[in-house]
Write an enzyme that holds these catalytic residues in place. Structure first.
Site, short mmCIF file in Angstrom:
data_model
loop_
_atom_site.label_atom_id
_atom_site.label_comp_id
_atom_site.label_asym_id
_atom_site.label_seq_id
_atom_site.Cartn_x
_atom_site.Cartn_y
_atom_site.Cartn_z
N GLU A 1 21.18 34.72 48.85
CA GLU A 1 21.11 34.15 47.50
C GLU A 1 19.72 33.73 47.06
O GLU A 1 19.49 32.56 46.77
CB GLU A 1 22.08 32.97 47.39
CG GLU A 1 21.93 31.92 48.49
CD GLU A 1 22.88 30.74 48.28
OE1 GLU A 1 22.86 30.17 47.19
OE2 GLU A 1 23.63 30.41 49.22
N GLU B 1 23.89 36.17 44.34
CA GLU B 1 24.41 35.75 45.65
C GLU B 1 25.62 36.58 46.05
O GLU B 1 26.57 36.73 45.28
CB GLU B 1 24.80 34.26 45.58
CG GLU B 1 25.46 33.74 46.85
CD GLU B 1 25.71 32.23 46.82
OE1 GLU B 1 25.89 31.67 45.72
OE2 GLU B 1 25.72 31.63 47.90
N TYR C 1 13.53 30.16 39.48
CA TYR C 1 13.89 29.21 38.43
C TYR C 1 12.60 28.70 37.78
O TYR C 1 11.81 28.04 38.43
CB TYR C 1 14.67 28.03 39.03
CG TYR C 1 15.73 28.49 40.00
CD1 TYR C 1 17.01 28.84 39.57
CD2 TYR C 1 15.43 28.64 41.36
CE1 TYR C 1 17.97 29.31 40.46
CE2 TYR C 1 16.39 29.11 42.26
CZ TYR C 1 17.64 29.44 41.81
OH TYR C 1 18.57 29.91 42.70
N ASP D 1 44.80 4.58 40.94
CA ASP D 1 45.84 4.95 41.91
C ASP D 1 46.13 6.45 41.92
O ASP D 1 47.23 6.87 42.27
CB ASP D 1 47.12 4.14 41.65
CG ASP D 1 47.69 4.40 40.28
OD1 ASP D 1 47.02 5.09 39.47
OD2 ASP D 1 48.81 3.94 40.00
N ASP E 1 31.50 32.72 47.94
CA ASP E 1 30.40 32.01 47.27
C ASP E 1 29.54 33.07 46.58
O ASP E 1 28.73 33.72 47.22
CB ASP E 1 29.61 31.25 48.35
CG ASP E 1 28.46 30.42 47.78
OD1 ASP E 1 28.33 30.35 46.55
OD2 ASP E 1 27.70 29.85 48.58
N HIS F 1 29.28 25.64 53.06
CA HIS F 1 28.12 25.58 53.96
C HIS F 1 28.72 25.35 55.34
O HIS F 1 29.00 24.23 55.73
CB HIS F 1 27.16 24.45 53.55
CG HIS F 1 26.60 24.66 52.17
ND1 HIS F 1 26.16 23.64 51.37
CD2 HIS F 1 26.42 25.79 51.44
CE1 HIS F 1 25.73 24.13 50.21
NE2 HIS F 1 25.89 25.44 50.24
N HIS G 1 22.18 22.53 41.06
CA HIS G 1 23.58 22.14 41.17
C HIS G 1 24.11 21.61 39.84
O HIS G 1 24.70 20.53 39.77
CB HIS G 1 23.77 21.12 42.30
CG HIS G 1 23.66 21.74 43.65
ND1 HIS G 1 23.45 21.02 44.80
CD2 HIS G 1 23.74 23.03 44.03
CE1 HIS G 1 23.38 21.85 45.83
NE2 HIS G 1 23.56 23.08 45.39
N HIS H 1 15.09 26.67 47.57
CA HIS H 1 16.25 26.52 48.47
C HIS H 1 16.23 27.63 49.52
O HIS H 1 15.37 28.50 49.49
CB HIS H 1 17.55 26.53 47.67
CG HIS H 1 17.76 27.75 46.83
ND1 HIS H 1 18.10 28.98 47.36
CD2 HIS H 1 17.68 27.95 45.48
CE1 HIS H 1 18.23 29.86 46.39
NE2 HIS H 1 17.98 29.27 45.23
N HIS I 1 23.27 30.75 53.84
CA HIS I 1 23.86 29.81 54.79
C HIS I 1 25.10 30.45 55.39
O HIS I 1 25.61 31.44 54.85
CB HIS I 1 24.23 28.50 54.08
CG HIS I 1 24.98 28.70 52.79
ND1 HIS I 1 26.35 28.90 52.75
CD2 HIS I 1 24.55 28.79 51.50
CE1 HIS I 1 26.71 29.09 51.48
NE2 HIS I 1 25.65 29.04 50.70
N ASP J 1 27.77 30.40 39.45
CA ASP J 1 27.90 30.32 40.91
C ASP J 1 29.31 29.80 41.15
O ASP J 1 29.57 28.61 40.98
CB ASP J 1 26.84 29.38 41.47
CG ASP J 1 26.84 29.31 42.99
OD1 ASP J 1 27.85 29.70 43.61
OD2 ASP J 1 25.83 28.85 43.56
N ARG K 1 19.70 33.65 39.84
CA ARG K 1 20.10 33.70 41.25
C ARG K 1 21.14 34.79 41.36
O ARG K 1 21.97 34.97 40.46
CB ARG K 1 20.65 32.36 41.75
CG ARG K 1 21.13 32.43 43.19
CD ARG K 1 21.38 31.07 43.87
NE ARG K 1 22.46 30.30 43.27
CZ ARG K 1 22.32 29.25 42.49
NH1 ARG K 1 21.10 28.83 42.18
NH2 ARG K 1 23.36 28.61 41.99
N1 GLY Z 1 27.47 27.30 45.76
C1 GLY Z 1 26.69 26.64 46.72
C2 GLY Z 1 25.71 27.53 47.34
O1 GLY Z 1 25.44 28.59 46.82
O2 GLY Z 1 25.21 27.26 48.37
MN MN Z 2 26.68 29.67 45.55
MN MN Z 3 25.65 29.73 48.68
#
Ligand code: GLY
Ligand code: MN
Ligand code: MN
Length: 437
Positions: free
Chosen positions: A379, A403, A383, A31, A263, A353, A235, A342, A346, A252, A401
Site C-alpha cells: 500500500e 492497496e 499525499y 448502557d 484491506d 494489522h 486515518h 507510513h 503489514h 480504504d 494510495r
Molecule cells: N486500513 C488500514 C491500513 O491500511 O493499514
Molecule cells: Mn487499508
Molecule cells: Mn493496510
C-alpha cells in the site's frame, strides 16, 4: 479439538498451562455496547463466539486438556441480550473437554495453576483477569513454596500464536480470499456509483451494505472514504463531506469474513476522469505498488521491501518535482517522509494489522523473510498537503494510495484482491459504463 489448538499444545513447554481469555463487550454509550468482536487469539484457538469466556489449556491433564469457562445459561438474560451456549453448548458444539460457568473460574485458579512450572498468559490486556491471577499468586508467594507450587515462569502466548497466525492454513487462505473478493466487489460498486454531489458517507454505506449482503460480518476496520484533500489525512474516518467534481476520492475499506480481514485502497476521480496532474501522481504510485507486489515473494524481507518502496517513491517524487536533489541524498535525509509517511504494508489476517513478529531476532533486528502462507498488504501512497507551498501547485491536495492483499506462495505470490481494477484506464472505463448511470 480444533487443529490450531492441537498445534498450539504441541508447542507449549513441558508442564505448562495456558489461560486465554475472550474479549468483553465494550460500552458505546451509557448502557449500549459496540457490536461484539471476539478476541483474535481466542477465536483462532477456540472458535467460541461469546464474550466473557476463558479457555484453560492444560496438556498434562490428559483426560481434559481443554476447558472452557463460559457464561451460564440464563433465561432472563438470554431473553434480554441473546442466546448463550452455556456449559453444555461449549462441550457439545465447541468440543471443549470440560466446561464450567465463568463464575467458578476465580475459585478454581489454585487447583488449575498449582503444580505447573509455566503459565502462558498475556498480562496487561485484561486488567480484571490480571488482578485475579495476581490475587491467586500473592498468598502462594507468601507461603514460600512450602506447600504451594505456583508457576514460576510467565510466557506471553502470542510468542507461539503470532508465529502460528502469520502462516495461514489453506482454510484460512480460503476465508481471506472470500474477504478479499467481497471487498473488491464493493470497491467496484463504488466506482460504478460515485459521482459529484454524493456524500462520502453514502459511498461508505453502499459499500458496507454490499459486504454484508455478500456474507461478510461487516467491515474489517472503520472505512476511510475521503474526497479531495481529505485523502491526505491518513486515518480520515469522518466520512461526511460532499464529493466534488474534479477531486479524487480515496477509499480504504475491507470486509471481515469468518473473522478474517481484507484491506483494500483505491483512489479514483469523482467525475470518472483523471486530470493530467492526478494521473501523474497516480501512475507513480501504481508503478511502485506493482513493483512492491512483485517484490513480495519468498526470501525477500519486510525491511527490504520497505526500503525498496522508499527508493521507488523518492525517485517518483523527484520525477514529479515534489522533491529536488539526488535520490540517494533525499533517502538519507528521509525527505520522502513529507509525502510518504507510513509503511508499505503489514501482515493481514484475523486482525487487519495482524499478529506475528517483523524481526527474526529482537536484538539484531534482522527482518523476517517472506515465506509461503504469509499474507501482506502492499500500500504505497503519496499525499501532498493542500497548503504545501513547496509542491507544484497542481499537486497540492492530492492524496493517492493503492492497496492490495497478497498471499506469498511457493513460486511467487497471489493477489487476493486483484478483482478490483487499478489501471487508470480500466477505472475510467468502469466509471463511463452504463451500469454507472
Ligand atoms: N486500513 C488500514 C491500513 O491500511 O493499514
Ligand atoms: Mn487499508
Ligand atoms: Mn493496510
Amino acid at each position: 479439538m480444533r487443529e490450531q489448538l492441537k498445534r498450539f499444545i504441541q508447542q507449549m513447554e513441558p508442564n505448562s498451562i495456558a489461560i486465554i481469555p475472550a474479549a468483553h463487550e465494550q460500552t458505546r454509550s451509557y448502557d449500549t455496547e459496540f457490536k461484539f468482536r471476539q478476541d483474535s487469539d481466542f477465536w483462532y484457538l477456540t472458535g467460541f463466539p461469546e464474550p466473557d469466556a476463558i479457555a484453560v489449556i492444560d496438556p498434562e491433564n490428559k483426560k481434559a486438556p481443554y476447558t472452557l469457562y463460559v457464561r451460564p445459561r440464563d433465561p432472563l438474560m438470554e431473553t434480554w441480550f441473546g442466546r448463550r451456549q452455556g456449559v453444555e453448548g461449549a462441550v457439545k458444539n465447541y468440543k471443549a473437554d470440560k466446561a464450567f460457568s465463568i463464575e467458578k473460574f476465580e475459585g478454581d485458579l489454585p487447583k488449575l495453576l498449582d503444580g505447573h512450572d509455566k503459565l502462558y498468559y498475556r498480562f496487561s490486556l485484561d486488567k480484571e483477569l490480571d488482578e485475579k491471577i495476581l490475587d491467586y499468586l500473592h498468598p502462594q508467594r507468601v507461603r514460600r513454596l512450602k506447600t504451594a507450587y505456583p508457576p514460576h515462569t510467565f510466557i506471553d502466548p502470542t510468542i507461539i500464536l503470532g508465529e502460528m497466525r502469520l502462516h495461514k492454513t489453506p482454510e484460512e487462505v480460503e476465508h481471506m480470499q472470500t474477504a478479499g473478493t467481497i471487498a473488491a466487489e464493493a470497491h467496484i460498486l463504488a466506482m460504478k456509483k460515485v459521482k459529484p454531489g454524493m456524500n462520502e458517507g453514502q459511498v461508505e454505506a453502499l459499500m458496507e451494505a454490499y459486504m454484508k449482503d455478500k456474507g461478510a460480518s461487516g467491515v474489517a476496520y472503520n472505512s476511510i472514504v475521503g474526497g479531495g484533500a481529505n485523502a491526505t489525512i491518513l486515518h480520515y474516518v469522518e466520512n461526511n463531506a460532499p464529493l466534488k467534481d474534479g477531486d479524487l476520492i480515496l477509499i480504504d475499506a475491507g470486509a471481515e469474513y469468518k473473522g478474517y480481514a481484507s484491506d483494500i485502497t483505491r483512489t479514483f476521480p469523482v467525475n470518472g476522469k483523471f486530470t493530467a496532474a492526478q494521473r501523474e501522481v497516480y501512475d507513480v504510485v501504481l508503478d511502485v505498488q506493482e513493483k512492491c507486489i512483485e517484490y513480495t515473494k519468498t526470501g525477500n524481507t519486510v525491511k527490504g521491501r520497505q526500503e525498496y518502496s522508499i527508493e521507488l517513491l523518492t525517485e517518483g517524487m523527484v520525477k514529479l518535482g515534489l522533491l529536488k536533489g539526488k535520490t540517494k541524498d533525499l533517502i538519507k535525509k528521509k525527505a520522502y517522509l513529507k509525502y510518504y509517511m507510513h509503511g508499505v504494508g503489514h501482515y493481514l489476517g484475523l486482525d487487519v494489522h495482524d499478529a506475528g513478529r517483523y524481526f527474526t531476532d529482537q536484538q539484531a533486528r534482522n527482518s523476517k523473510p517472506f515465506a509461503p502462507g504469509m499474507v501482506l498488504t502492499v500500500e504505497p501512497g503519496i499525499y501532498v498537503p493542500p497548503d504545501d507551498k513547496t509542491a507544484p501547485a497542481k499537486y497540492r491536495g492530492i492524496g493517492v494510495r493503492i492497496e492490495d492483499d497478497v498471499l506469498v506462495t511457493e513460486d511467487g505470490n497471489r493477489n487476493l484482491t486483484s478483482k478490483v481494477p487499478k489501471e487508470a484506464e480500466e477505472i475510467e472505463a468502469i466509471m463511463a459504463s452504463k451500469s454507472r448511470k
